[in-house]
Design an enzyme around this catalytic site. Structure first.
Site, PDB file in Angstrom:
ATOM      1  N   LYS A 111       0.829  -1.206   0.000  1.00 23.07           N
ATOM      2  CA  LYS A 111       0.000   0.000   0.000  1.00 23.07           C
ATOM      3  C   LYS A 111       0.863   1.254   0.000  1.00 23.07           C
ATOM      4  O   LYS A 111       0.551   2.246  -0.673  1.00 23.07           O
ATOM      5  CB  LYS A 111      -0.932  -0.001   1.208  1.00 23.07           C
ATOM      6  CG  LYS A 111      -1.987  -1.083   1.191  1.00 23.07           C
ATOM      7  CD  LYS A 111      -3.034  -0.836   0.122  1.00 23.07           C
ATOM      8  CE  LYS A 111      -4.154  -1.866   0.216  1.00 23.07           C
ATOM      9  NZ  LYS A 111      -5.189  -1.659  -0.826  1.00 23.07           N
ATOM     10  N   LYS A 194      -5.224 -11.127  -9.565  1.00 24.51           N
ATOM     11  CA  LYS A 194      -6.595 -11.442  -9.216  1.00 24.51           C
ATOM     12  C   LYS A 194      -7.471 -10.216  -9.433  1.00 24.51           C
ATOM     13  O   LYS A 194      -6.994  -9.096  -9.610  1.00 24.51           O
ATOM     14  CB  LYS A 194      -6.686 -11.890  -7.756  1.00 24.51           C
ATOM     15  CG  LYS A 194      -6.399 -10.793  -6.732  1.00 24.51           C
ATOM     16  CD  LYS A 194      -6.648 -11.305  -5.329  1.00 24.51           C
ATOM     17  CE  LYS A 194      -6.489 -10.168  -4.312  1.00 24.51           C
ATOM     18  NZ  LYS A 194      -6.809 -10.622  -2.952  1.00 24.51           N
ATOM     19  N   LYS A 197     -10.345  -3.941  -7.234  1.00 18.96           N
ATOM     20  CA  LYS A 197     -10.788  -2.591  -7.623  1.00 18.96           C
ATOM     21  C   LYS A 197      -9.627  -1.730  -8.081  1.00 18.96           C
ATOM     22  O   LYS A 197      -9.723  -1.011  -9.077  1.00 18.96           O
ATOM     23  CB  LYS A 197     -11.489  -1.928  -6.439  1.00 18.96           C
ATOM     24  CG  LYS A 197     -12.746  -2.632  -5.952  1.00 18.96           C
ATOM     25  CD  LYS A 197     -13.378  -1.872  -4.808  1.00 18.96           C
ATOM     26  CE  LYS A 197     -14.597  -2.618  -4.255  1.00 18.96           C
ATOM     27  NZ  LYS A 197     -14.206  -3.781  -3.443  1.00 18.96           N
TER      28      LYS A 197
END
Length: 328
Positions: A111, A194, A197
């Site tokens: 992140k 995978k 969003k």
């Protein structure tokens, strides 16, 4: 029955990866476990959502939970920020968690790499907030994906360390829970990784038939089989994964035979996948729209869920305060 807790961040509409990877499991679990499911709006603050989007996104996810088959009478659904006890336990757990441990969490590193201008303390302590979500209900099992396993290990550390520091046997160490020995991975439409969003490779449960077809027809493929019974490359295996998820065995076998004899037509394969995804999604999409249009019902379900969650969390926090030495 064993207590189970799990949640999803309201960062947009749910997609097929959420549905096949988590929500279908939730629906099955509610009949066999003491379940609580929540909408993790506090967690979403790490990405700085707009104030006007927070409540709206939470209602949408709640509507999607219900449309997918979660029964709030069997398994309360609540919004994270409606249970204030969570942040108190989050504080206590942070006091016993080390910077080095948090800094080694892979999801934090990922992140931080993706949002270098917003590496905030909430992102850093995400695992302890997740631990508080779980431990406030003294949950035994948590359905999660493989990408959350390190966070689950942190939750177990938080529980064990609290018990050790205060010489009690209070918090159970929660287990990661899967219905299958191998967690289901729903591929994205871009041919790699995978469905997610942030990758922009999703089919959402609210997508209409035309949108689904358009997205599937753009899915990445290759030049075709390189010989009889050749091995499928990842981008093609991904398409066959969709067949496994939404199509009949006959459809899968038909296109698998076409691949093996070298006569497969990707256009036909994609049309079949698009049609079968729409068949699977259509009734869910209709129910989502019905729930979204009934704000009064959604607010009622959220309040009832929060009341039941606060009852559980308050009992835990009263005992935690006593154990630590604070006035109840």
């Amino acid at each position: 029955m064993e207590k189970v807790v799990s949640g999803i961040r309201p960062t947009g509409y749910l997609h097929l990866g959420n549905y096949f990877g988590a929500i279908k499991s939730f629906v099955e679990m509610q009949n066999n476990y003491d379940c609580m499911f929540f909408i993790a709006d506090w967690h979403s603050l790490t990405t700085r959502p707009k104030p006007e989007d927070i409540q709206n996104s939470s209602r949408i996810v709640l509507a999607e939970y219900l449309a997918c088959g979660i029964d709030p009478q069997k398994a309360p659904i609540y919004i994270q920020s409606d249970v204030r006890e969570t942040v108190e336990l989050y504080l206590y757990l942070n006091m016993n968690t080390y910077i080095g441990e948090l800094g080694r969490v892979t999801t934090f590193k990922e992140k931080a790499r993706k949002q270098p201008d917003n590496v905030n303390a909430g992102l850093f302590t995400y695992p302890t907030l997740m631990a508080a979500d779980i431990l406030q209900h003294r949950a035994k099992k948590v359905p999660v994906g493989k990408d959350q396993e390190q966070n689950m290990e942190m939750a177990r550390k938080c529980a064990a360390r609290f018990n050790r520091i205060y010489d009690v046997d209070f918090f159970p160490e929660p287990e990661s829970f899967y219905f299958n020995s191998k967690a289901l991975k729903v591929p994205g439409l871009d041919g790699s990784g995978k469905m997610g969003k942030s990758e922009g490779n999703c089919i959402y449960l609210h997508d209409d038939e035309k949108t689904i077809s358009k997205k599937v027809m753009k899915a990445v493929t290759d030049s075709g089989p390189q010989g009889l019974n050749s091995e499928k490359p990842e981008v093609i295996e991904n398409l066959f994964t969709f067949l496994k998820l939404v199509s009949t065995t006959d459809s899968y076998d038909y296109f698998n035979d076409k691949w093996n004899d070298g006569t497969i037509r990707y256009g036909d394969l994609k049309k079949q996948i698009a049609a079968d995804i729409n068949t699977a999604v259509s009734p869910i999409r209709d129910r989502i729209n019905e729930y979204v249009s009934n704000r009064e019902l959604l607010d009622k379900i959220a309040k009832e869920g929060a009341d039941r969650a606060r009852e559980s969390a308050s009992k835990t926090l009263n005992e935690v305060r006593q154990i630590i030495g604070f006035r109840v």
